[in-house]
Design an enzyme around this catalytic site. Structure first.
Site, PDB file in Angstrom:
ATOM      1  N   PRO A 129      -4.875  -2.138  -4.301  1.00 49.19           N
ATOM      2  CA  PRO A 129      -6.185  -1.470  -4.397  1.00 49.19           C
ATOM      3  C   PRO A 129      -7.150  -2.199  -5.329  1.00 49.19           C
ATOM      4  O   PRO A 129      -8.344  -1.914  -5.332  1.00 49.19           O
ATOM      5  CB  PRO A 129      -5.838  -0.074  -4.914  1.00 49.19           C
ATOM      6  N   GLU A 140       4.815   1.023  -8.912  1.00 49.54           N
ATOM      7  CA  GLU A 140       3.541   0.737  -9.588  1.00 49.54           C
ATOM      8  C   GLU A 140       3.033  -0.664  -9.258  1.00 49.54           C
ATOM      9  O   GLU A 140       2.019  -1.106  -9.802  1.00 49.54           O
ATOM     10  CB  GLU A 140       3.680   0.924 -11.098  1.00 49.54           C
ATOM     11  N   ARG A 183      -6.115 -10.225  16.582  1.00 53.80           N
ATOM     12  CA  ARG A 183      -6.996 -10.095  17.746  1.00 53.80           C
ATOM     13  C   ARG A 183      -8.094 -11.158  17.767  1.00 53.80           C
ATOM     14  O   ARG A 183      -8.798 -11.293  18.764  1.00 53.80           O
ATOM     15  CB  ARG A 183      -7.576  -8.678  17.854  1.00 53.80           C
ATOM     16  N   ASP A 193     -20.583 -10.126  23.579  1.00 57.91           N
ATOM     17  CA  ASP A 193     -22.002 -10.292  23.290  1.00 57.91           C
ATOM     18  C   ASP A 193     -22.191 -10.327  21.778  1.00 57.91           C
ATOM     19  O   ASP A 193     -21.966  -9.339  21.099  1.00 57.91           O
ATOM     20  CB  ASP A 193     -22.798  -9.128  23.898  1.00 57.91           C
TER      21      ASP A 193
HETATM   22  N1  4FN Z   1      -1.405   1.171  -3.321  1.00 60.42           N
HETATM   23  C1  4FN Z   1      -6.254   3.800  -6.321  1.00 60.42           C
HETATM   24  C2  4FN Z   1      -6.089   3.768  -7.725  1.00 60.42           C
HETATM   25  C3  4FN Z   1      -4.848   3.581  -8.279  1.00 60.42           C
HETATM   26  C4  4FN Z   1      -3.717   3.420  -7.460  1.00 60.42           C
HETATM   27  C5  4FN Z   1      -3.875   3.444  -6.090  1.00 60.42           C
HETATM   28  C6  4FN Z   1      -2.694   3.256  -5.188  1.00 60.42           C
HETATM   29  C7  4FN Z   1       1.020   1.220  -3.411  1.00 60.42           C
HETATM   30  C8  4FN Z   1       2.144  -0.155  -5.186  1.00 60.42           C
HETATM   31  C9  4FN Z   1      -0.328   0.108  -5.258  1.00 60.42           C
HETATM   32  C10 4FN Z   1      -3.794   1.333  -1.831  1.00 60.42           C
HETATM   33  C11 4FN Z   1      -5.022   1.368  -1.189  1.00 60.42           C
HETATM   34  C12 4FN Z   1      -5.482   0.288  -0.478  1.00 60.42           C
HETATM   35  C13 4FN Z   1      -3.001  -2.181  -0.811  1.00 60.42           C
HETATM   36  C14 4FN Z   1      -5.128   3.635  -5.531  1.00 60.42           C
HETATM   37  C15 4FN Z   1      -3.475  -0.912  -1.074  1.00 60.42           C
HETATM   38  C16 4FN Z   1      -2.996   0.185  -1.783  1.00 60.42           C
HETATM   39  C17 4FN Z   1      -4.702  -0.852  -0.436  1.00 60.42           C
HETATM   40  C18 4FN Z   1      -1.682   0.141  -2.507  1.00 60.42           C
HETATM   41  C19 4FN Z   1       2.264   1.056  -4.276  1.00 60.42           C
HETATM   42  C20 4FN Z   1       0.922  -0.031  -6.077  1.00 60.42           C
HETATM   43  C21 4FN Z   1      -0.261   1.258  -4.235  1.00 60.42           C
HETATM   44  C22 4FN Z   1      -8.700   4.004  -6.785  1.00 60.42           C
HETATM   45  C23 4FN Z   1      -7.963   2.900  -4.744  1.00 60.42           C
HETATM   46  C24 4FN Z   1      -7.699   5.334  -4.989  1.00 60.42           C
HETATM   47  C25 4FN Z   1      -0.320   2.607  -4.977  1.00 60.42           C
HETATM   48  C26 4FN Z   1      -7.630   4.021  -5.722  1.00 60.42           C
HETATM   49  N2  4FN Z   1      -4.939  -2.042   0.179  1.00 60.42           N
HETATM   50  N3  4FN Z   1      -1.534   2.789  -5.743  1.00 60.42           N
HETATM   51  O1  4FN Z   1      -2.804   3.476  -3.998  1.00 60.42           O
HETATM   52  O2  4FN Z   1      -0.933  -0.791  -2.389  1.00 60.42           O
HETATM   53  O3  4FN Z   1      -3.919  -2.820  -0.052  1.00 60.42           O
END
Ligand code: 4FN
Length: 248
Positions: free
Chosen positions: A87, A114, A152, A167
């Site tokens: 994230p 985490e 894709r 297009d």
């Molecule tokens: N997520 C936020 C803030 C703090 C934590 C998270 C969260 C999966 C390993 C990361 C989430 C969203 C979009 C990877 C989210 C993404 C992930 C992604 C992701 C477990 C740690 C975690 C402020 C964004 C809401 C868990 C916000 N795109 N932690 O989701 O991997 O790629």
């Protein structure tokens, strides 16, 4: 195109990547996806992949030695950059998908718990991508979103029927409304221009409805995108319609 994925749950990918267009792309050798289980790089008896965080508190962190063993392996088989789904990454957009398909190879690391130890991010990750702002349980679904978006774009992956984006005019805009038979569905009929057989009028209507939807629902998509003269003219038409409806 070759994509290597480091994940704790390789089986999550089987359905989405083995089905439909992505399944066919792999059968035809246009797309190669290699799934690597992070746990297989843990060399201790219990194959432990996580540990408690320094400083205490809840949650676990992926063990750096295990993840680095996995990354070193994918680097030996895939020449492209190693991308961490997090994230904290830059928001994934269509333009970045175009960059990735041009690379022809890259690897994806999916976090859990985490996420990664900071020293792995600093020393072994080339780029970080986020698919959006919501809390997820892991990076697997984001990895699949990235793979789907990029796949894709590989020449030959989409058939004629699937590539609506032929297009270039539509690029970056929402789609116009679509209709199929029957003509009258629950009392709602198809716009008559679509039955006219007048292809230039149909093209104009679609462009207009595409722009209208984008202006109303996603004006942010138009920011930082210059309008063609034709688009400006169509927008004028839309604005006139709105001022007529609005009265005043
Ligand atoms: N997520 C936020 C803030 C703090 C934590 C998270 C969260 C999966 C390993 C990361 C989430 C969203 C979009 C990877 C989210 C993404 C992930 C992604 C992701 C477990 C740690 C975690 C402020 C964004 C809401 C868990 C916000 N795109 N932690 O989701 O991997 O790629």
């Amino acid at each position: 195109m070759r994509v290597d994925v480091l994940t704790l749950f390789p089986s999550m990918f089987e359905g989405p990547l083995g089905t439909s267009i992505l399944g066919r792309a792999q059968d035809e050798g246009l797309l190669e996806i290699y799934l690597w289980n992070i746990r297989d790089f843990a060399k201790d008896k219990h194959r432990i992949v996580d540990d408690t965080p320094y400083g205490g508190g809840a949650g676990m962190v992926l063990k750096p030695d295990v993840v680095v063993a996995g990354i070193s392996h994918v680097k030996s088989v895939n020449p492209g950059p190693v991308i961490y789904l997090t994230p904290q990454g830059a928001l994934f957009k269509q333009n970045q998908a175009k960059e990735l398909v041009a690379l022809n190879s890259f690897s994806l690391v999916c976090g859990h718990y985490e996420g990664l130890d900071e020293r792995v991010r600093k020393g072994y990750i080339d780029a970080e991508i986020s698919i959006g702002d919501y809390v997820l349980t892991g990076g697997e679904l984001p990895a699949m979103v990235v793979i789907d978006t990029v796949a894709r774009l590989i020449p030959g992956v989409l058939g004629q029927a699937e590539s609506y984006e032929t297009d270039s005019f539509y690029s970056g805009l929402l789609e116009h409304p679509h209709y199929t038979r029957p003509f009258n569905f629950e009392g709602e009929v198809v716009p008559e221009v679509l039955l006219s057989g007048h292809h230039e009028k149909i093209r104009h209507w679609r462009r207009k409805e595409s722009l209208r939807r984008t202006v109303i629902r996603r004006p942010d998509l138009l920011e930082g995108r210059s309008l063609t003269l034709q688009e400006q003219k169509i927008l004028q038409e839309i604005n006139k319609e709105i001022s007529v409806k609005g009265g005043s």
